[in-house]
Enzyme design. Structure first.
Site, short mmCIF file in Angstrom:
data_model
loop_
_atom_site.label_atom_id
_atom_site.label_comp_id
_atom_site.label_asym_id
_atom_site.label_seq_id
_atom_site.Cartn_x
_atom_site.Cartn_y
_atom_site.Cartn_z
N ASP A 136 22.24 33.71 18.44
CA ASP A 136 21.94 34.06 19.83
C ASP A 136 23.18 33.97 20.71
OD1 ASP A 136 19.49 34.18 18.76
OD2 ASP A 136 18.55 32.64 20.03
N ALA A 137 24.01 32.93 20.46
CA ALA A 137 25.18 32.71 21.31
C ALA A 137 26.14 33.91 21.22
CB ALA A 137 25.90 31.43 20.89
N GLU A 138 26.22 34.50 20.03
CA GLU A 138 27.11 35.64 19.85
C GLU A 138 26.55 36.85 20.61
OE1 GLU A 138 29.95 35.74 18.48
OE2 GLU A 138 30.29 37.89 18.29
N ASP A 196 24.64 36.73 23.22
CA ASP A 196 24.85 36.46 24.65
C ASP A 196 26.28 36.81 25.07
OD1 ASP A 196 22.28 35.59 24.75
OD2 ASP A 196 22.77 33.45 24.81
N SER A 249 11.75 38.22 33.17
CA SER A 249 12.74 37.48 32.40
C SER A 249 13.26 36.36 33.29
CB SER A 249 13.83 38.49 32.08
OG SER A 249 14.71 37.98 31.18
N ILE A 250 14.05 35.47 32.74
CA ILE A 250 14.66 34.43 33.60
C ILE A 250 16.16 34.59 33.56
CG2 ILE A 250 14.68 32.00 34.24
CD1 ILE A 250 12.59 31.40 32.32
N GLU A 290 10.88 22.30 33.37
CA GLU A 290 10.14 22.54 32.12
C GLU A 290 11.11 22.67 30.96
OE1 GLU A 290 7.85 26.10 32.64
OE2 GLU A 290 6.88 25.38 34.47
N LYS A 303 12.57 24.89 27.87
CA LYS A 303 12.64 26.31 27.53
C LYS A 303 12.36 26.42 26.03
CE LYS A 303 15.06 30.60 28.35
NZ LYS A 303 14.94 31.21 27.05
N LYS A 326 20.96 26.11 30.04
CA LYS A 326 21.09 26.00 28.58
C LYS A 326 21.76 24.71 28.12
CE LYS A 326 20.21 30.42 27.04
NZ LYS A 326 20.09 31.09 25.76
S1 IVH Z 1 8.89 31.49 32.73
C1 IVH Z 1 9.28 34.41 35.69
N1 IVH Z 1 9.05 29.20 31.45
O1 IVH Z 1 12.08 32.47 28.19
C2 IVH Z 1 9.77 33.75 34.51
N2 IVH Z 1 9.75 31.16 30.33
O2 IVH Z 1 13.69 35.06 29.58
C3 IVH Z 1 8.96 34.05 33.34
N3 IVH Z 1 10.50 30.75 28.02
O3 IVH Z 1 10.53 35.41 27.55
C4 IVH Z 1 9.15 33.14 32.21
N4 IVH Z 1 10.13 28.59 28.00
O4 IVH Z 1 9.55 33.54 26.44
C5 IVH Z 1 9.27 30.52 31.40
N5 IVH Z 1 9.07 27.11 30.44
C6 IVH Z 1 9.29 28.43 30.38
C7 IVH Z 1 9.78 29.05 29.22
C8 IVH Z 1 10.03 30.42 29.25
C9 IVH Z 1 10.54 29.62 27.30
C10 IVH Z 1 10.93 32.08 27.53
C11 IVH Z 1 9.94 33.15 27.72
C12 IVH Z 1 10.65 34.30 28.33
C13 IVH Z 1 12.08 33.85 28.35
C14 IVH Z 1 12.71 34.15 29.68
#
Ligand code: IVH
Length: 687
Positions: free
Chosen positions: A35-37, A39, A84-85, A121, A123, A331
């Site tokens: 994944d890092a690559e 990114d 996405s985030i 939270e 990830k 991260k």
């Molecule tokens: S919130 C509006 N919360 O990360 C934000 N995502 O790129 C919507 N993910 O595809 C996502 N842990 O699969 C959120 N605590 C968490 C998460 C999380 C993992 C994943 C999710 C999403 C990606 C965001």
């Protein structure tokens, strides 16, 4: 900056690469690079596009959420897009502080305004899922896909025990819950173990998974639900999509945290690690605390997520290009990186075990610079098929020794040669053997091998062997490291000067050690044999060997067959003794020890036990009145008979007890002699 053809070329190349790897990752669930690559490539493209906006195209990989719809699944348009985030790549505490500062700035808050409340939270490293409930029943589960359109995977998802199929009465008529499907690490290990077994049995089309995320993604997007059912998945809820609005009787939530607690009350798993954090420093503290727990969590995470708690503030902050301004992913150092294999060396351990080790171009992974990764043993090395020159994915998690996860197949040089385990010890040149049923090759030059020197000397000197008082671990370390002794006979060639020259060794203690060495020369054959440290030869076997053969030379020259005649010596032990004495180096050491004055009393070979049944093949069937099956087998084998599992023309006798079945019938058919237990005892003449 003016756009040059070179830049255009790089942008094209990056897009092509990213398209390729995104397809492997999101669609095939089979990534080729860490994944890092990915990114890194992604960021390089983002930066080039920012510097040269004229190069930006709508189909650039930077312009979409990722993922693609797989043919074979029904497509689902999400009622509310799945976002996405934004990822904060600054993995230091400043990453959290920057996010807070940005949020405050975007909200136009003065410095004097009170700190913002966040939800912190984990990830989770799995894949995002939307669960749609209608009138309290699970109506549909869909993957994120490209954020607008996902894949309907309801059948596969129904098999996840943690996901409620129906909701309590107080749940609204329409509810979409969002969260992550993932695979626990222990479930992942078990699954891969099973896969390996299947592959070993020759099953077609089976593979092992690179990591839990891929195994989970593969299971969710498995077209055959019966296969999906056998893949152990778990789920955490962290958000929501469409919900019946308050005007139509739906819940009136005001904060993110409150919503998660309600979801939990409706039966959804919400991580207990999810917590409120006020102001940036509490985010920093969360990031650090989770960082420490990361390796001991039962599942993989690749960071933490901070979300503004107030839904009102979330609304005010809004989105930029499908990423909410109110959330960020912070991260940790990547635990997987790409590097190249410079050579594959074989390391010899203290016990003679040979371990193939990949020497790597230095790479920073999991917080340290890694230059070696173990390939464990021959089977593992073959399974991963790592070759010199290969580009590989290296993983280092916690304090676990770094390992090669997989080879990047596209980057293999044409003539890269397959690795083969050497059949000789790289340290001493003695034969290296792999015993049946064992995973490891071992050097058989125990007494001579430099790698095993310390271990061999300590074993030789111990009380139950040569009993050299005062020759303990510290002294052996000093003597070997200082080059004073290399092989066992050197012990008996030590002079007072050499010993006394060692640090911390007073003349008196040196004299004591010399006296102990002198005394040890007078020993017994079993002690000497045991002291040689032959694999599988413990004290009891050493005694049996001495009793059986009487003389050391007879043991050294015995064939495997002759060794097998010793009571309690089976094929593995016989082979090991034979190979040991086949090594010229080992024989030399024994000769030199004798020349140094090590002696024992030799005896006569024991009278051979009579083998009245030598050459006879016997089959046992049914239950004998007093002897168990194993006892009967032992007695027969001790008398030289071969005990076979099925009756043929070559069978000499069938020993039949109660409830003997088809074997007895077969014996009668073929005219083979049938005996009962008394008959057996007559054969053995032990009545
Ligand atoms: S919130 C509006 N919360 O990360 C934000 N995502 O790129 C919507 N993910 O595809 C996502 N842990 O699969 C959120 N605590 C968490 C998460 C999380 C993992 C994943 C999710 C999403 C990606 C965001």
């Amino acid at each position: 900056m003016p756009t040059t053809p070179k830049i255009q070329e790089r942008v094209d190349a990056l897009r092509e690469l990213l398209h390729h790897h995104a397809h492997r990752y999101y669609v095939l669930d089979e990534p080729e690079i860490p994944d890092a690559e990915y990114d890194r490539l992604f960021r390089e493209l983002q930066e080039l596009e920012a510097q040269h906006p004229e190069l930006l195209t709508p189909d650039s990989p930077t312009q979409r959420v990722g993922g693609k719809v797989l043919d074979g699944f029904v497509k689902v348009r999400h009622k509310v897009p799945m976002l996405s985030i934004r990822t904060e790549t600054d993995i230091e505490a400043s990453g959290a502080r920057n996010f807070d500062a940005r949020v405050r700035r975007e909200l136009g808050l003065p410095e004097s305004a009170p700190p913002i409340e966040y939800v912190a939270e984990l990830k989770f490293d799995g894949l995002a899922l939307n669960l749609r409930y209608e009138n309290g029943m699970l109506a549909q589960a869909a993957t994120r896909g490209d954020g607008e359109i996902g894949e309907e995977v309801t059948q596969n998802i129904r098999t996840i025990g943690q996901i409620p199929l129906r909701l309590p009465k107080d749940a609204p008529p329409v509810l979409e819950v969002r969260g992550e499907v993932y695979m626990r690490r222990d479930d992942f290990e078990r699954l891969n173990e099973l896969q390996r077994e299947k592959i070993a049995k020759g099953a077609k089309g089976e593979k092992t998974f690179v990591n839990p995320r891929n195994a989970a993604a593969g299971a969710v997007r498995q077209l055959d639900p019966s296969i999906a059912r056998r893949r152990p998945l778990s789920f955490f809820a962290y958000g929501w999509g469409e919900i019946t609005p308050p005007e139509q009787g739906g819940p009136a939530f005001t904060t993110h945290f409150e919503t998660l607690l309600t979801l939990r009350s409706w039966g959804f798993p919400v991580s207990t690690r999810t917590q409120l954090a006020t102001g940036p420093e509490e985010l920093v503290a969360f990031h650090q605390a989770v960082g420490k727990e990361r390796d001991s969590l039962p599942f993989d995470i690749d960071g933490v997520v901070y979300k503004v708690n107030s839904l009102e503030l979330q609304k005010r902050l809004g989105f930029v290009s499908r990423e909410p301004r109110w959330a960020v992913a912070h991260k940790y150092p990547a635990q997987e990186q790409m590097t190249t294999v410079e050579s594959i060396d074989v390391y010899v351990g203290r016990t003679g075990k040979l371990t193939p080790v990949a020497r790597l171009s230095p790479v920073f992974v999991g917080g340290v610079t890694v230059t070696n990764a173990t390939l464990h043993n021959e089977d593992e090395a073959r399974r991963k098929d790592v070759r010199v020159g290969d580009t590989v994915i290296v993983r280092r998690a916690g304090d676990v020794i770094p390992e090669v996860v997989a080879v990047v197949p596209d980057k293999r040089a044409q003539h890269a040669k397959q690795f083969t385990m050497p059949h000789h010890c790289p340290v001493c040149g003695s034969e290296a053997v792999r015993e049946e049923g064992e995973a490891d090759y071992r050097c058989t030059g125990g007494l001579f091998c430099g790698a095993q020197r310390k271990q061999a000397i300590l074993h030789f000197a111990q009380r139950r062997a040569m009993d050299i008082e005062g020759l303990g671990e510290k002294l052996v370390d000093q003597m070997v490291d200082g080059g004073v002794i290399k092989t066992l006979p050197d012990l008996y060639r030590l002079g007072l000067n050499a010993l006394a020259s060692l640090a911390r060794m007073a003349e008196k203690s040196a004299q004591n050690v010399l006296a102990a060495l002198e005394k040890s020369k007078n020993t017994t054959l079993p002690r000497f044999l045991y002291g040689l440290g032959i694999r599988h030869v413990g004290e009891a076997t050493a005694k049996d060997l001495a009793r059986h053969f009487g003389k050391l030379d007879s043991i050294m020259d015995a064939s495997v067959e002759e060794l097998l005649e010793v009571s309690d010596v089976g094929p593995v032990v016989a082979e090991s003794i034979h190979t040991f004495f086949q090594q010229k180096h080992n024989r030399e050491v024994v000769e030199q020890l004798r020349a140094c004055g090590v002696t024992w009393e030799e005896g006569e070979a024991a009278v051979r036990a009579p083998k009245p049944l030598a050459g006879k093949t016997i089959v046992l069937t049914g239950t004998l009145p007093t002897l168990s099956r194993d006892e009967a087998k032992d007695l027969l084998e001790a008398a030289g008979a071969k005990v076979a599992g099925s009756v043929s023309k070559k069978t000499d006798y069938v020993i039949a007890g109660a409830e003997a079945g088809s074997k007895l019938e077969k014996a009668r058919e073929l005219g083979v002699a049938v005996l009962d237990e008394d008959g057996l005892r007559d054969l053995l003449a032990v009545r």
